[in-house]
Structure formats: structure tokens, C-alpha cells
Write an enzyme that holds these catalytic residues in place. Structure first.
Site, PDB file in Angstrom:
ATOM      1  N   ASP A 156      -6.910   6.920   0.951  1.00 46.34           N
ATOM      2  CA  ASP A 156      -6.369   6.777   2.301  1.00 46.34           C
ATOM      3  C   ASP A 156      -5.619   8.024   2.755  1.00 46.34           C
ATOM      4  O   ASP A 156      -5.333   8.930   1.956  1.00 46.34           O
ATOM      5  CB  ASP A 156      -5.444   5.544   2.379  1.00 46.34           C
ATOM      6  CG  ASP A 156      -4.505   5.432   1.187  1.00 46.34           C
ATOM      7  OD1 ASP A 156      -4.268   6.453   0.503  1.00 46.34           O
ATOM      8  OD2 ASP A 156      -4.008   4.323   0.927  1.00 46.34           O
ATOM      9  N   ASN A 184       3.504  -6.121  -1.444  1.00 47.56           N
ATOM     10  CA  ASN A 184       2.888  -7.269  -0.761  1.00 47.56           C
ATOM     11  C   ASN A 184       1.430  -7.471  -1.185  1.00 47.56           C
ATOM     12  O   ASN A 184       0.703  -8.218  -0.547  1.00 47.56           O
ATOM     13  CB  ASN A 184       2.988  -7.105   0.765  1.00 47.56           C
ATOM     14  CG  ASN A 184       2.234  -5.866   1.271  1.00 47.56           C
ATOM     15  OD1 ASN A 184       1.577  -5.170   0.512  1.00 47.56           O
ATOM     16  ND2 ASN A 184       2.350  -5.604   2.568  1.00 47.56           N
ATOM     17  N   HIS A 219      -0.961  -5.116  -1.332  1.00 54.11           N
ATOM     18  CA  HIS A 219      -1.987  -4.261  -0.724  1.00 54.11           C
ATOM     19  C   HIS A 219      -2.557  -3.271  -1.739  1.00 54.11           C
ATOM     20  O   HIS A 219      -1.877  -2.860  -2.687  1.00 54.11           O
ATOM     21  CB  HIS A 219      -1.478  -3.567   0.544  1.00 54.11           C
ATOM     22  CG  HIS A 219      -0.541  -2.413   0.363  1.00 54.11           C
ATOM     23  ND1 HIS A 219       0.751  -2.427   0.827  1.00 54.11           N
ATOM     24  CD2 HIS A 219      -0.708  -1.186  -0.196  1.00 54.11           C
ATOM     25  CE1 HIS A 219       1.327  -1.268   0.556  1.00 54.11           C
ATOM     26  NE2 HIS A 219       0.466  -0.494  -0.069  1.00 54.11           N
ATOM     27  N   GLU A 231      -3.621  -4.014   4.076  1.00 55.43           N
ATOM     28  CA  GLU A 231      -2.468  -4.901   4.153  1.00 55.43           C
ATOM     29  C   GLU A 231      -2.925  -6.366   4.141  1.00 55.43           C
ATOM     30  O   GLU A 231      -4.101  -6.656   4.382  1.00 55.43           O
ATOM     31  CB  GLU A 231      -1.707  -4.614   5.460  1.00 55.43           C
ATOM     32  CG  GLU A 231      -1.133  -3.205   5.563  1.00 55.43           C
ATOM     33  CD  GLU A 231       0.148  -3.010   4.759  1.00 55.43           C
ATOM     34  OE1 GLU A 231       0.336  -3.682   3.741  1.00 55.43           O
ATOM     35  OE2 GLU A 231       0.958  -2.156   5.180  1.00 55.43           O
TER      36      GLU A 231
HETATM   37  C1  GLP Z   1       1.027   3.242  -0.708  1.00 55.00           C
HETATM   38  C2  GLP Z   1      -0.398   3.628  -1.075  1.00 55.00           C
HETATM   39  C3  GLP Z   1      -0.983   2.702  -2.135  1.00 55.00           C
HETATM   40  C4  GLP Z   1       0.005   2.550  -3.294  1.00 55.00           C
HETATM   41  C5  GLP Z   1       1.292   1.970  -2.776  1.00 55.00           C
HETATM   42  C6  GLP Z   1       2.328   1.742  -3.871  1.00 55.00           C
HETATM   43  O1  GLP Z   1       1.073   2.217   0.197  1.00 55.00           O
HETATM   44  N1  GLP Z   1      -1.275   3.635   0.057  1.00 55.00           N
HETATM   45  O2  GLP Z   1      -2.224   3.235  -2.605  1.00 55.00           O
HETATM   46  O3  GLP Z   1      -0.553   1.702  -4.289  1.00 55.00           O
HETATM   47  O4  GLP Z   1       1.833   2.900  -1.830  1.00 55.00           O
HETATM   48  O5  GLP Z   1       2.970   2.940  -4.164  1.00 55.00           O
HETATM   49  P1  GLP Z   1       4.078   3.146  -5.285  1.00 55.00           P
HETATM   50  O6  GLP Z   1       3.302   3.489  -6.518  1.00 55.00           O
HETATM   51  O7  GLP Z   1       4.909   4.268  -4.792  1.00 55.00           O
HETATM   52  O8  GLP Z   1       4.826   1.875  -5.449  1.00 55.00           O
END
Ligand code: GLP
Length: 260
Positions: free
Chosen positions: A67, A136, A138, A143
Site C-alpha cells: 500500500d 482492528n 486490517h 479496513e
Molecule cells: C499500517 C499498515 C499495515 C500494518 C499496520 C500495523 O496500517 N498499512 O500494513 O500491518 O500499519 O502496523 P504496526 O506494525 O506499526 O503495528
């Protein structure tokens, strides 16, 4: 789902990096799906170490990130492109033209999403897709209530995701509202999905993903439909799993069973 429970976050990241390294070393022209998020930082650090000390080469590897934020140019400091440059791309022998992210500043983000999906298909699909998970549930930026059949497209970020990601921006108001993200169906097309989650804040989402009912309220549950998903967790992220004893019995210390 294969569930590998490691004692610490460091061991979980190393196990994940090992799975990526095995794919890179044993696949002809490997295609990796990559993820951002702080959970991934240690994985990339481990891969850089393997490149430097064990001669792990990425020279024939192609990468596609999950993304990118809409509106941020590839050279914006908070773009996922710059994050990946800093953590991995600039430290290994990946060919610069083989590292793909959606272009956040494309004049038509809808067309860019379609182009990105087609570019993945043109490379023959993804061999290993690396994933983190949001609080959440995702994955990528899919989402809750995302279609489980969705392909790469624009998603509006939830307030909780924007708040969670605000720590990377100088001003919380700068967090973009929209992202281009691979869809759940794009992710399920990968030949192997590998999700890493660490820390107690992810325990609820991890339990829902692995043991909860399949549903759009926790998009990561779609991985239950994937024939080859490996979830790597540390003890803290595994804390709410009802069947943890079973996972530990099958995969002691995150290892494969020896069936002779
Ligand atoms: C973002 C990314 C996800 C990732 C999530 C959790 O939303 N788009 O790909 O899994 O963050 O990130 P973290 O590892 O910082 O908790």
C-alpha cells in the site's frame, strides 16, 4: 493456518525473515509482497544482515508493497516508498526498478490502483506476501467492512488507523485520509501469506484472525481461506489464543514437526 509461537518479538521477526530468505534463495526470479509498519522493521534489519553476512542476494527479486498513502509523492519523507528505501531497498542488491509501490501522487489514483494490480499479475503473481495486522484486524489498508473479494483500490482510512499512524507524522493532521491498497483478493492470490504480529496490543486481533468467525469486521480472517498462511507471533501477541497449547505442541519453538 500454521501458527508459529516464538518466545520473543526478536525471535518472531528472525523466524519471519528466515521464511522470506528461504523463498528468495530457492525461487527462480522471486516475487515478494512487502509490508510497512513498525513490526516489520526488525524483519528488514534481519534481511539486511543476511544479505551482508550470508550472501543472501536479491538481485533477481521483484517486490510489490501492499500500500501507499494517496497524495504523498515517492520522495515524501513519510511515504511508504521512503520507509522502504530506508529500511531495505538501499541496503541490499535489489534492482531499483524491481521495487514497486503504488504511486501515491499519481494524477488518477483509481487508474493507478488498476495499473498496480495488473503489474503484479504481469510478473506472475506473488510468491510470498509479508503482512502485519492493525489493531482492528486490517491487513494492508483493508479496513473493517472491506470486501473480501476486493482488488487493489482506494480505501478511506478509519480514524483509529489514522491515530495509530500519526506517530510517524510531525502533525497528526498530516496523516492522509486515503490509501491505495492491495485488496483482500489480491493478497489471497499470493502463493504463501506470512503474517507477523508482536506485542500485547495485537493479541485481540490475532485471536480473532486465527480462531474467530470469518467476516469483514476483521479482514485478516480472510486468511483462513488461504491454503498456505503462516502466522508468526510472540508470546504476548499469542496471549488470547484459546488453542495455544496445540500450536506449541505442533511447532515447538516455531519449528516444523519432524515426520520422518
Ligand atoms: C499500517 C499498515 C499495515 C500494518 C499496520 C500495523 O496500517 N498499512 O500494513 O500491518 O500499519 O502496523 P504496526 O506494525 O506499526 O503495528
Amino acid at each position: 493456518m500454521k501458527v508459529l509461537v516464538l518466545p520473543t518479538a526478536e525471535r518472531a521477526a528472525a523466524r519471519t525473515a528466515g521464511l522470506v530468505a528461504d523463498t528468495v534463495a530457492t525461487t527462480d526470479q522471486p516475487v515478494l509482497g512487502l509490508a510497512t509498519g513498525s513490526t516489520m522493521e526488525q524483519v528488514y534489519a534481519d534481511l539486511v544482515t543476511l544479505h551482508r553476512t550470508d550472501s543472501l542476494s536479491f538481485a533477481t527479486t521483484t517486490t510489490f508493497n501492499l500500500d501507499e498513502y494517496v497524495g504523498l509523492s515517492p520522495d515524501h519523507p513519510q511515504s511508504y516508498r521512503q520507509t522502504m528505501e530506508a529500511l531495505l531497498f538501499s541496503h541490499v542488491d535489489l534492482h531499483p526498478q524491481a521495487c514497486h509501490l503504488p504511486r501515491g501522487n499519481a494524477p488518477n489514483p483509481y487508474a493507478e490502483a488498476e495499473r498496480y494490480e495488473a503489474a503484479i499479475a504481469a510478473k506472475g503473481g506473488i510468491d510470498l506476501q509479508l503482512l502485519g495486522i492493525g489493531h482492528n484486524g486490517h491487513i494492508g489498508f483493508n479496513e473493517p467492512t472491506s470486501s473480501l473479494g476486493a482488488r487493489t483500490r482506494i480505501k478511506t482510512l478509519t480514524r483509529s488507523t489514522r491515530e495509530a499512524n500519526a506517530r510517524f507524522f510531525d502533525d497528526p493532521k498530516d496523516v492522509p485520509r486515503y490509501a491505495i491498497t492491495m485488496g483482500i483478493a489480491t493478497i489471497l492470490d499470493a502463493r504463501h501469506a506470512v503474517l507477523l504480529a508482536t506485542g500485547s496490543s495485537k493479541a485481540e486481533a490475532v485471536a480473532r484472525m486465527i480462531e474467530g468467525p470469518l467476516g469483514a469486521d476483521c479482514p485478516a480472517t480472510a486468511l483462513q481461506m488461504h491454503p498456505r498462511t503462516t502466522v508468526v507471533v510472540d508470546r504476548e501477541a499469542a496471549a488470547k489464543l484459546c488453542m495455544i497449547d496445540y500450536y506449541l505442541e505442533i511447532h515447538p519453538d516455531g519449528e516444523e514437526p519432524d515426520l520422518g
